[in-house]
Structures are given as structure tokens and as C-alpha cells.
Design a protein around this motif. Structure first.
Motif, PDB file in Angstrom:
ATOM      1  N   ALA A  28       0.836  -1.196   0.000  1.00 15.31           N
ATOM      2  CA  ALA A  28       0.000   0.000   0.000  1.00 15.31           C
ATOM      3  C   ALA A  28       0.876   1.254   0.000  1.00 15.31           C
ATOM      4  CB  ALA A  28      -0.924   0.001   1.207  1.00 15.31           C
ATOM      5  N   GLY A  29       1.973   1.240   0.734  1.00 18.16           N
ATOM      6  CA  GLY A  29       2.886   2.381   0.767  1.00 18.16           C
ATOM      7  C   GLY A  29       3.546   2.617  -0.594  1.00 18.16           C
ATOM      8  N   VAL A  30       3.988   1.531  -1.227  1.00 18.34           N
ATOM      9  CA  VAL A  30       4.616   1.664  -2.549  1.00 18.34           C
ATOM     10  C   VAL A  30       3.595   2.195  -3.555  1.00 18.34           C
ATOM     11  CG1 VAL A  30       5.598   0.345  -4.472  1.00 18.34           C
ATOM     12  CG2 VAL A  30       6.389  -0.070  -2.138  1.00 18.34           C
ATOM     13  N   VAL A  81       1.354   9.344  -5.788  1.00 20.66           N
ATOM     14  CA  VAL A  81       1.679  10.724  -5.409  1.00 20.66           C
ATOM     15  C   VAL A  81       2.775  11.276  -6.318  1.00 20.66           C
ATOM     16  CG1 VAL A  81       2.711  12.127  -3.571  1.00 20.66           C
ATOM     17  CG2 VAL A  81       0.886  10.524  -3.037  1.00 20.66           C
ATOM     18  N   ASN A  82       3.807  10.472  -6.591  1.00 14.57           N
ATOM     19  CA  ASN A  82       4.892  10.946  -7.461  1.00 14.57           C
ATOM     20  C   ASN A  82       4.391  11.230  -8.883  1.00 14.57           C
ATOM     21  OD1 ASN A  82       6.908  10.980  -5.536  1.00 14.57           O
ATOM     22  ND2 ASN A  82       7.494   8.854  -5.903  1.00 14.57           N
ATOM     23  N   ARG A  83       3.511  10.371  -9.398  1.00 16.52           N
ATOM     24  CA  ARG A  83       2.945  10.615 -10.727  1.00 16.52           C
ATOM     25  C   ARG A  83       2.144  11.917 -10.750  1.00 16.52           C
ATOM     26  NH1 ARG A  83       0.579   4.698 -12.367  1.00 16.52           N
ATOM     27  NH2 ARG A  83       2.584   3.669 -12.669  1.00 16.52           N
ATOM     28  N   LYS A  84       1.353  12.137  -9.711  1.00 19.88           N
ATOM     29  CA  LYS A  84       0.537  13.351  -9.647  1.00 19.88           C
ATOM     30  C   LYS A  84       1.426  14.579  -9.522  1.00 19.88           C
ATOM     31  CE  LYS A  84      -3.628  13.887  -9.712  1.00 19.88           C
ATOM     32  NZ  LYS A  84      -4.364  14.104 -10.955  1.00 19.88           N
TER      33      LYS A  84
END
Length: 121
Positions: free
Chosen positions: A14-16, A22-25
Motif C-alpha cells: 500500500a505504501g509503494v 503521489v509521485n505521478r501526480k
């Protein structure tokens, strides 16, 4: 012990997953990415508008040609043309014998007028 390992793995997954999202956004929200997205959307909208305008112009041209053909038929412009020109007028519509500018030529029997713009009026 198996339960703890299961939930530990689930938490890591879930963390990955959340970190990746988040990084994509965040990459999508950078100024360069926003500018590229806006430019792509503008190009898409421009292409759609151009396609509609071309279609509209073609429709107008077709309807204009159809209407022109209808008017030609109604006015008889497509009818065969006689080879003769209309006869010349031999007399002026209104003759003013008191006008000093009118000159009568006996050989043609119609009145001509002097159109000298430099004459005093």
C-alpha cells in the motif's frame, strides 16, 4: 507470526502504491507538464474547430452552388443566346433644344452632349 508478515507486506504494498501515485501526480503538476498538457488540449480543440469549419465551408459552398443554379434557371441565364445585339437608340430619351451644350449632328440624327469638365457652368 504469519499474520504479522501478511499485514507487514500489505502495508508495504500500500505504501509503494501510494508513493507511486503521489509521485505521478506531482510530475503532472509541474509547470512544464501543465504547459504541455494545455498545449496538447489546445491543439486538439483547434483541430476539432478546423474540421467543423471546413465541413461548414463545404456545406455553404454546395448550397451556394445549388442556389446559384436555381437562380440561373429562374432568370433564364442558362438559355441559349441569340447572336444579335439589341438595336442602337437613334434618339435621345429627352432632347433639350435650348441647351447650348447640345450639338446636333445631321448625319446620325441623335443629340450628343459636350462633357468637358473644365467648362464654366
Amino acid at each position: 507470526m504469519f499474520r504479522r508478515t501478511f499485514w507487514f507486506g500489505t502495508g508495504m504494498a500500500a505504501g509503494v502504491w501510494a508513493t507511486t501515485k503521489v509521485n505521478r501526480k506531482l510530475k503532472q503538476l509541474t509547470p512544464d507538464s501543465l504547459a504541455a498538457t494545455a498545449a496538447n488540449k489546445a491543439l486538439d480543440v483547434g483541430a476539432r474547430v478546423r474540421d467543423r469549419a471546413v465541413g461548414f465551408a463545404l456545406d455553404v459552398r454546395d448550397n451556394m452552388a445549388q442556389r446559384e443554379a436555381e437562380l440561373d434557371d429562374a432568370l433564364g441565364l442558362k438559355a441559349p443566346v441569340d447572336g444579335e445585339l439589341p438595336a442602337l437608340r437613334h434618339h435621345a430619351a429627352i432632347e433639350n433644344s435650348k441647351d447650348p451644350k447640345s450639338v446636333v449632328d445631321d448625319s446620325t440624327s441623335y443629340t450628343t452632349y459636350s462633357y468637358n469638365r473644365n467648362e464654366d457652368h
